[in-house]
Write a protein that holds these residues in place. Sequence first.
Motif, PDB file in Angstrom:
ATOM      1  N   LEU A 105      -6.487  -0.045  -2.120  1.00 29.89           N
ATOM      2  CA  LEU A 105      -5.208   0.475  -1.639  1.00 29.89           C
ATOM      3  C   LEU A 105      -4.032  -0.149  -2.375  1.00 29.89           C
ATOM      4  O   LEU A 105      -2.975   0.479  -2.523  1.00 29.89           O
ATOM      5  CB  LEU A 105      -5.075   0.236  -0.138  1.00 29.89           C
ATOM      6  CG  LEU A 105      -6.061   1.006   0.752  1.00 29.89           C
ATOM      7  CD1 LEU A 105      -5.849   0.634   2.217  1.00 29.89           C
ATOM      8  CD2 LEU A 105      -5.918   2.515   0.565  1.00 29.89           C
ATOM      9  N   LYS A 106      -4.196  -1.393  -2.838  1.00 28.45           N
ATOM     10  CA  LYS A 106      -3.107  -2.055  -3.562  1.00 28.45           C
ATOM     11  C   LYS A 106      -2.893  -1.459  -4.945  1.00 28.45           C
ATOM     12  O   LYS A 106      -1.760  -1.355  -5.418  1.00 28.45           O
ATOM     13  CB  LYS A 106      -3.391  -3.560  -3.683  1.00 28.45           C
ATOM     14  CG  LYS A 106      -3.180  -4.329  -2.390  1.00 28.45           C
ATOM     15  CD  LYS A 106      -3.400  -5.820  -2.612  1.00 28.45           C
ATOM     16  CE  LYS A 106      -3.166  -6.606  -1.333  1.00 28.45           C
ATOM     17  NZ  LYS A 106      -3.380  -8.070  -1.533  1.00 28.45           N
ATOM     18  N   VAL A 107      -3.980  -1.084  -5.602  1.00 31.84           N
ATOM     19  CA  VAL A 107      -3.861  -0.601  -6.985  1.00 31.84           C
ATOM     20  C   VAL A 107      -3.752   0.920  -7.070  1.00 31.84           C
ATOM     21  O   VAL A 107      -3.383   1.446  -8.119  1.00 31.84           O
ATOM     22  CB  VAL A 107      -5.058  -1.074  -7.835  1.00 31.84           C
ATOM     23  CG1 VAL A 107      -5.137  -2.595  -7.832  1.00 31.84           C
ATOM     24  CG2 VAL A 107      -6.371  -0.472  -7.346  1.00 31.84           C
ATOM     25  N   MET A 108      -4.049   1.605  -5.981  1.00 33.81           N
ATOM     26  CA  MET A 108      -4.042   3.072  -5.988  1.00 33.81           C
ATOM     27  C   MET A 108      -2.718   3.557  -5.411  1.00 33.81           C
ATOM     28  O   MET A 108      -2.458   3.398  -4.216  1.00 33.81           O
ATOM     29  CB  MET A 108      -5.199   3.598  -5.148  1.00 33.81           C
ATOM     30  CG  MET A 108      -5.443   5.086  -5.271  1.00 33.81           C
ATOM     31  SD  MET A 108      -6.258   5.480  -6.834  1.00 33.81           S
ATOM     32  CE  MET A 108      -6.919   7.105  -6.428  1.00 33.81           C
ATOM     33  N   PRO A 109      -1.848   4.160  -6.213  1.00 35.79           N
ATOM     34  CA  PRO A 109      -0.566   4.659  -5.688  1.00 35.79           C
ATOM     35  C   PRO A 109      -0.798   5.702  -4.604  1.00 35.79           C
ATOM     36  O   PRO A 109      -1.790   6.442  -4.624  1.00 35.79           O
ATOM     37  CB  PRO A 109       0.110   5.268  -6.923  1.00 35.79           C
ATOM     38  CG  PRO A 109      -0.598   4.673  -8.092  1.00 35.79           C
ATOM     39  CD  PRO A 109      -1.998   4.413  -7.657  1.00 35.79           C
ATOM     40  N   GLU A 110       0.123   5.774  -3.653  1.00 30.32           N
ATOM     41  CA  GLU A 110      -0.035   6.722  -2.549  1.00 30.32           C
ATOM     42  C   GLU A 110      -0.155   8.175  -3.022  1.00 30.32           C
ATOM     43  O   GLU A 110      -0.952   8.933  -2.466  1.00 30.32           O
ATOM     44  CB  GLU A 110       1.119   6.563  -1.563  1.00 30.32           C
ATOM     45  CG  GLU A 110       1.034   5.286  -0.735  1.00 30.32           C
ATOM     46  CD  GLU A 110       2.048   5.254   0.387  1.00 30.32           C
ATOM     47  OE1 GLU A 110       2.667   6.311   0.666  1.00 30.32           O
ATOM     48  OE2 GLU A 110       2.223   4.183   0.992  1.00 30.32           O
ATOM     49  N   PRO A 111       0.634   8.613  -4.020  1.00 33.58           N
ATOM     50  CA  PRO A 111       0.446   9.993  -4.491  1.00 33.58           C
ATOM     51  C   PRO A 111      -0.959  10.249  -5.027  1.00 33.58           C
ATOM     52  O   PRO A 111      -1.531  11.325  -4.820  1.00 33.58           O
ATOM     53  CB  PRO A 111       1.496  10.133  -5.598  1.00 33.58           C
ATOM     54  CG  PRO A 111       2.544   9.139  -5.252  1.00 33.58           C
ATOM     55  CD  PRO A 111       1.805   7.979  -4.669  1.00 33.58           C
ATOM     56  N   ALA A 112      -1.530   9.240  -5.698  1.00 31.08           N
ATOM     57  CA  ALA A 112      -2.894   9.384  -6.205  1.00 31.08           C
ATOM     58  C   ALA A 112      -3.896   9.429  -5.056  1.00 31.08           C
ATOM     59  O   ALA A 112      -4.871  10.193  -5.090  1.00 31.08           O
ATOM     60  CB  ALA A 112      -3.223   8.248  -7.154  1.00 31.08           C
ATOM     61  N   GLN A 113      -3.675   8.598  -4.025  1.00 33.93           N
ATOM     62  CA  GLN A 113      -4.541   8.638  -2.858  1.00 33.93           C
ATOM     63  C   GLN A 113      -4.524  10.014  -2.209  1.00 33.93           C
ATOM     64  O   GLN A 113      -5.569  10.551  -1.824  1.00 33.93           O
ATOM     65  CB  GLN A 113      -4.100   7.591  -1.839  1.00 33.93           C
ATOM     66  CG  GLN A 113      -4.281   6.150  -2.275  1.00 33.93           C
ATOM     67  CD  GLN A 113      -3.806   5.176  -1.209  1.00 33.93           C
ATOM     68  OE1 GLN A 113      -4.003   5.402  -0.008  1.00 33.93           O
ATOM     69  NE2 GLN A 113      -3.163   4.097  -1.635  1.00 33.93           N
ATOM     70  N   GLN A 114      -3.336  10.596  -2.096  1.00 32.38           N
ATOM     71  CA  GLN A 114      -3.220  11.914  -1.486  1.00 32.38           C
ATOM     72  C   GLN A 114      -3.926  12.970  -2.318  1.00 32.38           C
ATOM     73  O   GLN A 114      -4.579  13.877  -1.780  1.00 32.38           O
ATOM     74  CB  GLN A 114      -1.745  12.287  -1.306  1.00 32.38           C
ATOM     75  CG  GLN A 114      -1.516  13.604  -0.565  1.00 32.38           C
ATOM     76  CD  GLN A 114      -2.114  13.588   0.824  1.00 32.38           C
ATOM     77  OE1 GLN A 114      -1.811  12.709   1.632  1.00 32.38           O
ATOM     78  NE2 GLN A 114      -2.970  14.561   1.124  1.00 32.38           N
ATOM     79  N   SER A 115      -3.819  12.864  -3.629  1.00 35.78           N
ATOM     80  CA  SER A 115      -4.485  13.833  -4.507  1.00 35.78           C
ATOM     81  C   SER A 115      -5.999  13.757  -4.364  1.00 35.78           C
ATOM     82  O   SER A 115      -6.689  14.784  -4.332  1.00 35.78           O
ATOM     83  CB  SER A 115      -4.077  13.590  -5.965  1.00 35.78           C
ATOM     84  OG  SER A 115      -2.716  13.921  -6.174  1.00 35.78           O
TER      85      SER A 115
END
Length: 275
Positions: A105-115
Motif C-alpha cells: 500500500l505504501k508503494v502502490m499509488p491510490e490511482p494504480a490501486q483503483q485501476s
Amino acid sequence: MRNHGDFPVQGWIKCLVISLLLGLSGCASQPEKVVQEHESAITESTAADPMVVSSSHGEDVIEPTVVGYQPKTFDDPLESINRPIFAFNDVVYRYALIPAAKGYLKVMPEPAQQSVSNFFANIREPLNAINHLAQANGGYMLKSLARFVINSTVGLLGFFDPATAWFDIEEHKSTLGDTLHSYGADYGAYLVLPLLGSSDTRNGFSTIVESVASPLNNITDDPQTLYIQAYGGFHDFAPQAETYEKLSTESEDKYLFFRNLYLEGLLRDEQYKEE
C-alpha cells in the motif's frame, strides 16, 4: 490462448490451488460486517477510538477494544477442524501477508490501486451476468454484459471504468453463493479455509467453482493464471490487513471473535437481499 486438452487433470489441480489463494478477502478473511444488535453479548470494551470496516453495503463502526464474545446461538460443528486452520492462517497473516500488504500500500499509488481493482472487477462481469441470469434478473444481466464490453474496450481491458463514469451503469456483483441463496440454499456450516479465512460451505463451494469458471482460465496459460489470481486476492486483502491486525490484538479468543463477526455479517447480508 490456452490449450484445453490437458484441463481435466492439470486444470483441476490448479483450481484447487487457486481456491487456497484466490481472494484472500474475497469470500472471507477480512472482518467484513458486524451487527450491533445481535444476540451475542459483548463482555468487555473501553472508550478507544472506533474503527470503520467497509463492506459491500456501506461501512460499520466497531470498537477495536471489544475483547470477548459470549456466543449464544451459533452452531459450529466444524470447530475442531476450523481452529487449527485459523491458527495457521493467523500466523501467515501476521508474519507474512500483513507486513507485505503494508509495504504494498505504501508503494502502490491510490490511482494504480483503483485501476487494479477495476481490472479484477471487470474480469468477473461475465460471471456476474451468468448469476443474474440464473436468478432470473435480466436487467442486471444486461448491465453486467454492457459493463464488460464497455470497460474491456473503451476502459482499456478494464483498468478504467467508463461504464460507471460515462454511462452510469453501476456494478452489481453476484456470485454462485448468491444464486444458491436465491433458490433457498442455506449457508451450511461455518468454515475456515487455508489462507482464505472465514467462509461457509455454500460460499466456499462458490469460490472453487468460480475459480474454475473464471474468464482468466480461457485467456491465460498456466502458471500465469495462478499468479494473476493470487495477486488479485492479495490486492483485495491489503486494505483489510491493518483492520485484521488491530481486531486480532484486542480479542481474547480470536477464533470466536472473527467467527461471530463473519456470521453476523452473513446473516445481515442475507436479510438485506430478502428485503
